[in-house]
Scaffold this motif. Sequence first.
Motif, PDB file in Angstrom:
ATOM      1  N   PHE A 192      18.619  27.511   8.341  1.00 40.51           N
ATOM      2  CA  PHE A 192      18.601  27.169   6.921  1.00 40.51           C
ATOM      3  C   PHE A 192      17.341  27.777   6.301  1.00 40.51           C
ATOM      4  CE2 PHE A 192      21.162  23.805   8.787  1.00 40.51           C
ATOM      5  CZ  PHE A 192      22.232  23.716   7.913  1.00 40.51           C
ATOM      6  N   HIS A 193      17.521  28.557   5.228  1.00 39.76           N
ATOM      7  CA  HIS A 193      16.398  29.192   4.530  1.00 39.76           C
ATOM      8  C   HIS A 193      16.136  28.443   3.220  1.00 39.76           C
ATOM      9  CE1 HIS A 193      16.240  32.873   7.083  1.00 39.76           C
ATOM     10  NE2 HIS A 193      17.527  32.606   7.250  1.00 39.76           N
ATOM     11  N   LEU A 194      14.887  27.989   3.029  1.00 36.60           N
ATOM     12  CA  LEU A 194      14.515  27.257   1.823  1.00 36.60           C
ATOM     13  C   LEU A 194      13.357  27.988   1.147  1.00 36.60           C
ATOM     14  CD1 LEU A 194      15.841  25.075   3.813  1.00 36.60           C
ATOM     15  CD2 LEU A 194      14.659  23.386   2.434  1.00 36.60           C
ATOM     16  N   PRO A 195      13.555  28.555  -0.048  1.00 30.40           N
ATOM     17  CA  PRO A 195      12.475  29.253  -0.755  1.00 30.40           C
ATOM     18  C   PRO A 195      11.418  28.260  -1.243  1.00 30.40           C
ATOM     19  CG  PRO A 195      14.633  29.916  -1.583  1.00 30.40           C
ATOM     20  CD  PRO A 195      14.844  28.708  -0.737  1.00 30.40           C
ATOM     21  N   LEU A 196      10.136  28.588  -1.013  1.00 27.69           N
ATOM     22  CA  LEU A 196       9.038  27.705  -1.394  1.00 27.69           C
ATOM     23  C   LEU A 196       7.946  28.527  -2.074  1.00 27.69           C
ATOM     24  CD1 LEU A 196       7.932  24.747  -1.097  1.00 27.69           C
ATOM     25  CD2 LEU A 196       6.723  25.556   0.937  1.00 27.69           C
ATOM     26  N   GLU A 197       7.536  28.106  -3.258  1.00 32.05           N
ATOM     27  CA  GLU A 197       6.444  28.747  -3.979  1.00 32.05           C
ATOM     28  C   GLU A 197       5.152  28.006  -3.640  1.00 32.05           C
ATOM     29  OE1 GLU A 197       4.673  31.563  -6.491  1.00 32.05           O
ATOM     30  OE2 GLU A 197       6.796  31.437  -5.916  1.00 32.05           O
ATOM     31  N   VAL A 198       4.263  28.686  -2.935  1.00 28.10           N
ATOM     32  CA  VAL A 198       3.036  28.067  -2.441  1.00 28.10           C
ATOM     33  C   VAL A 198       1.905  28.283  -3.448  1.00 28.10           C
ATOM     34  CG1 VAL A 198       1.296  28.108  -0.614  1.00 28.10           C
ATOM     35  CG2 VAL A 198       3.726  28.317  -0.040  1.00 28.10           C
ATOM     36  N   ASP A 217       0.838  -1.206   0.000  1.00 31.51           N
ATOM     37  CA  ASP A 217       0.000   0.000   0.000  1.00 31.51           C
ATOM     38  C   ASP A 217       0.865   1.245   0.000  1.00 31.51           C
ATOM     39  OD1 ASP A 217      -2.234  -1.549   0.059  1.00 31.51           O
ATOM     40  OD2 ASP A 217      -2.766  -1.142   2.146  1.00 31.51           O
ATOM     41  N   VAL A 218       0.466   2.234  -0.817  1.00 33.60           N
ATOM     42  CA  VAL A 218       1.085   3.553  -0.806  1.00 33.60           C
ATOM     43  C   VAL A 218      -0.021   4.595  -0.790  1.00 33.60           C
ATOM     44  CG1 VAL A 218       3.209   2.861  -1.981  1.00 33.60           C
ATOM     45  CG2 VAL A 218       1.230   3.615  -3.321  1.00 33.60           C
ATOM     46  N   ILE A 219       0.279   5.779  -0.239  1.00 37.22           N
ATOM     47  CA  ILE A 219      -0.681   6.886  -0.200  1.00 37.22           C
ATOM     48  C   ILE A 219      -0.199   7.946  -1.187  1.00 37.22           C
ATOM     49  CG2 ILE A 219      -1.751   8.649   1.240  1.00 37.22           C
ATOM     50  CD1 ILE A 219      -1.309   6.793   3.626  1.00 37.22           C
ATOM     51  N   TYR A 220      -1.019   8.208  -2.184  1.00 35.78           N
ATOM     52  CA  TYR A 220      -0.629   9.059  -3.301  1.00 35.78           C
ATOM     53  C   TYR A 220      -1.481  10.319  -3.333  1.00 35.78           C
ATOM     54  CZ  TYR A 220       0.228  10.528  -8.131  1.00 35.78           C
ATOM     55  OH  TYR A 220       0.560  11.240  -9.259  1.00 35.78           O
ATOM     56  N   THR A 221      -0.830  11.478  -3.515  1.00 34.81           N
ATOM     57  CA  THR A 221      -1.534  12.747  -3.690  1.00 34.81           C
ATOM     58  C   THR A 221      -1.113  13.350  -5.031  1.00 34.81           C
ATOM     59  OG1 THR A 221       0.219  13.887  -2.450  1.00 34.81           O
ATOM     60  CG2 THR A 221      -1.717  13.196  -1.216  1.00 34.81           C
ATOM     61  N   PRO A 222      -2.041  13.476  -5.961  1.00 36.43           N
ATOM     62  CA  PRO A 222      -1.667  13.927  -7.304  1.00 36.43           C
ATOM     63  C   PRO A 222      -1.428  15.430  -7.410  1.00 36.43           C
ATOM     64  CG  PRO A 222      -4.023  13.531  -7.191  1.00 36.43           C
ATOM     65  CD  PRO A 222      -3.459  13.108  -5.871  1.00 36.43           C
ATOM     66  N   GLU A 223      -1.994  16.250  -6.493  1.00 39.88           N
ATOM     67  CA  GLU A 223      -1.811  17.689  -6.606  1.00 39.88           C
ATOM     68  C   GLU A 223      -0.498  18.115  -5.954  1.00 39.88           C
ATOM     69  OE1 GLU A 223      -3.959  16.210  -4.629  1.00 39.88           O
ATOM     70  OE2 GLU A 223      -4.390  17.349  -2.807  1.00 39.88           O
ATOM     71  N   LEU A 224       0.061  19.191  -6.469  1.00 40.02           N
ATOM     72  CA  LEU A 224       1.277  19.776  -5.895  1.00 40.02           C
ATOM     73  C   LEU A 224       0.896  21.061  -5.173  1.00 40.02           C
ATOM     74  CD1 LEU A 224       4.083  19.312  -8.591  1.00 40.02           C
ATOM     75  CD2 LEU A 224       3.937  18.276  -6.334  1.00 40.02           C
ATOM     76  N   PRO A 225       0.866  21.058  -3.845  1.00 36.82           N
ATOM     77  CA  PRO A 225       0.463  22.266  -3.127  1.00 36.82           C
ATOM     78  C   PRO A 225       1.513  23.366  -3.162  1.00 36.82           C
ATOM     79  CG  PRO A 225       1.159  20.601  -1.577  1.00 36.82           C
ATOM     80  CD  PRO A 225       1.180  19.949  -2.919  1.00 36.82           C
ATOM     81  N   ALA A 226       2.780  22.962  -3.341  1.00 38.36           N
ATOM     82  CA  ALA A 226       3.880  23.940  -3.368  1.00 38.36           C
ATOM     83  C   ALA A 226       5.085  23.281  -4.025  1.00 38.36           C
ATOM     84  CB  ALA A 226       4.225  24.418  -1.959  1.00 38.36           C
ATOM     85  N   VAL A 227       5.995  24.115  -4.525  1.00 38.79           N
ATOM     86  CA  VAL A 227       7.230  23.615  -5.152  1.00 38.79           C
ATOM     87  C   VAL A 227       8.399  24.444  -4.637  1.00 38.79           C
ATOM     88  CG1 VAL A 227       6.110  22.736  -7.239  1.00 38.79           C
ATOM     89  CG2 VAL A 227       6.878  25.122  -7.158  1.00 38.79           C
ATOM     90  N   TRP A 228       9.560  23.807  -4.563  1.00 37.99           N
ATOM     91  CA  TRP A 228      10.772  24.515  -4.165  1.00 37.99           C
ATOM     92  C   TRP A 228      11.173  25.468  -5.280  1.00 37.99           C
ATOM     93  CZ3 TRP A 228      11.114  23.976   0.720  1.00 37.99           C
ATOM     94  CH2 TRP A 228      10.768  22.769   1.334  1.00 37.99           C
ATOM     95  N   ALA A 229      11.557  26.683  -4.887  1.00 35.06           N
ATOM     96  CA  ALA A 229      11.720  27.745  -5.887  1.00 35.06           C
ATOM     97  C   ALA A 229      13.005  28.531  -5.708  1.00 35.06           C
ATOM     98  CB  ALA A 229      10.523  28.693  -5.828  1.00 35.06           C
ATOM     99  N   GLY A 230      14.126  27.871  -5.561  1.00 33.59           N
ATOM    100  CA  GLY A 230      15.383  28.590  -5.468  1.00 33.59           C
ATOM    101  C   GLY A 230      16.399  27.844  -4.635  1.00 33.59           C
ATOM    102  N   ALA A 231      17.597  28.369  -4.626  1.00 37.70           N
ATOM    103  CA  ALA A 231      18.696  27.747  -3.896  1.00 37.70           C
ATOM    104  C   ALA A 231      18.573  28.038  -2.402  1.00 37.70           C
ATOM    105  CB  ALA A 231      20.028  28.267  -4.422  1.00 37.70           C
ATOM    106  N   PRO A 232      18.790  27.042  -1.551  1.00 37.00           N
ATOM    107  CA  PRO A 232      18.765  27.287  -0.107  1.00 37.00           C
ATOM    108  C   PRO A 232      20.011  28.049   0.340  1.00 37.00           C
ATOM    109  CG  PRO A 232      19.388  25.022  -0.545  1.00 37.00           C
ATOM    110  CD  PRO A 232      19.038  25.625  -1.875  1.00 37.00           C
ATOM    111  N   ARG A 233      19.910  28.676   1.498  1.00 34.89           N
ATOM    112  CA  ARG A 233      21.046  29.383   2.078  1.00 34.89           C
ATOM    113  C   ARG A 233      21.018  29.188   3.591  1.00 34.89           C
ATOM    114  NH1 ARG A 233      19.585  34.335   4.360  1.00 34.89           N
ATOM    115  NH2 ARG A 233      17.404  34.934   3.948  1.00 34.89           N
ATOM    116  N   GLU A 234      22.111  29.570   4.255  1.00 33.12           N
ATOM    117  CA  GLU A 234      22.195  29.429   5.718  1.00 33.12           C
ATOM    118  C   GLU A 234      22.827  30.678   6.318  1.00 33.12           C
ATOM    119  OE1 GLU A 234      25.158  29.098   7.560  1.00 33.12           O
ATOM    120  OE2 GLU A 234      26.556  29.070   5.859  1.00 33.12           O
ATOM    121  N   ALA A 235      22.531  30.896   7.613  1.00 32.73           N
ATOM    122  CA  ALA A 235      23.081  32.056   8.324  1.00 32.73           C
ATOM    123  C   ALA A 235      22.922  31.827   9.822  1.00 32.73           C
ATOM    124  CB  ALA A 235      22.378  33.339   7.902  1.00 32.73           C
ATOM    125  N   VAL A 236      23.789  32.493  10.585  1.00 33.64           N
ATOM    126  CA  VAL A 236      23.663  32.484  12.048  1.00 33.64           C
ATOM    127  C   VAL A 236      22.804  33.673  12.432  1.00 33.64           C
ATOM    128  CG1 VAL A 236      24.875  32.650  14.242  1.00 33.64           C
ATOM    129  CG2 VAL A 236      25.876  31.339  12.364  1.00 33.64           C
TER     130      VAL A 236
END
Length: 427
Positions: free
Chosen positions: A281-287, A255-274
């Motif tokens: 860690f900053h991760l850009p996400l297009e919602v 059994d697998v649970i499948y969701t066909p819609e994409l609610p958001a996609v990653w949209a750029g390079a991640p970066r880090e900072a103190v």
Amino acid sequence: MPSSRHGNDKPPRHPSGPPRPRLRRLVLASAAVVVLVVLAWSAMDHDGAAPVAAAARAPAPRGPQFFGQVQAEGLPLPDDRASRRRQLVENVQLADHTYCSYRASTQYPAGSRPMTDNPDQNRPNDPVASMNPMRLDGGGSEGRVQLQTSQSRVYMASGEAVAFSLRAVDAEGKTLPLVITRALAQGITYRGARQTPQVSIPFVDDGTGADPVPNDGAFAGVLAPAQTGLASFNGTIRTEVRYNVGGKSGVVQFDVIYTPELPAVWAGAPREAVEEGSLVFHLPLEVRMPGRYIINGRVDDARGHPVALLTFNDVLGPGPNDVRLTVFGKLLRDQSPPLPLTLRDVDGYLLKENTDPDRALVPRLQGKVLTAAAHSPKSFSDAEWQSEERSRYLTEFGKDLREARARLAAFDPTSPPPPSECMPATR
């Protein structure tokens, strides 16, 4: 001379005569017998005073008397003072444990926890493997044949694929010849819903596709719903594999649970900072679908050892968003992992309420995502995490502890309180 009474007149009454002589004799005889019995009883020896006199001297019993009177001398009395002190000490220890355990468990925020607290979340992309007795087609099982199975994942986002594998072994672990007779995948629907198409899945043992080693007795197949008639199905997809071992037919399900819609996609390079004494860690996400998003990431040290599980849990609006995964400063100061740190295996989903499935998956970032710079350990803060809720609970638990210590000190001022698990034993 004729009588002057009428026929219905009653005869006149006459006074009764004296008692009969027989009855008088019976009464006198009974009185004589009673007198003789009393005289005989008085003449008998009763080893002491008469019963009436003895009864007058004995105290009236208050209840059933089963045993004789117990002398109190020589029996140890309960040490009420020692018992009370033990109880007060136990109250102090319980209040201290409550305070210290809560303080220790909340010194880091919920979004930045040591991986030792979540070992089951360390390797989310490892195959799910199991071994069970062969399940016979038609019911029952064959204990002499063990079926080894694995699947690469349970939750699937749109465009992802899942690999299945199976192998039969005997009680000694020796591989048994196995033949796949049929493998079909179909979405599970409920009453009133239209059934989904059945998708055939080829299983091979030739070293191609998901099969890593040819002719080793392990067969593998791949399901990619987006490339089949199940592309728009949202829910649980069940793959049923029928096979034959030693002339007996068996069946196994994946059994697998499948969701066909994409609610958001990653949209750029991640970066880090103190930032504010922590590594972020900053991760850009297009919602595309606004709502509450839960994103998880894992952090390893320079040796590849797991350090922390990072979690983002917040409501995001449509459009560009910044997902912040934070390694709390005190966690880094306490563990002192070799730097630099690496973020890996990021996955997440949009939480959906009152529906099944209850989530729409964001495409996972599998493997290494970003390696941070080798920041100086002194750049990380060693301060405990603070929040209004944590301060409120610590205040209440601290109050309970102080009151328990005060009661013990008032009862026994000469003895110190028991040592604390996390703070000086001050009164």
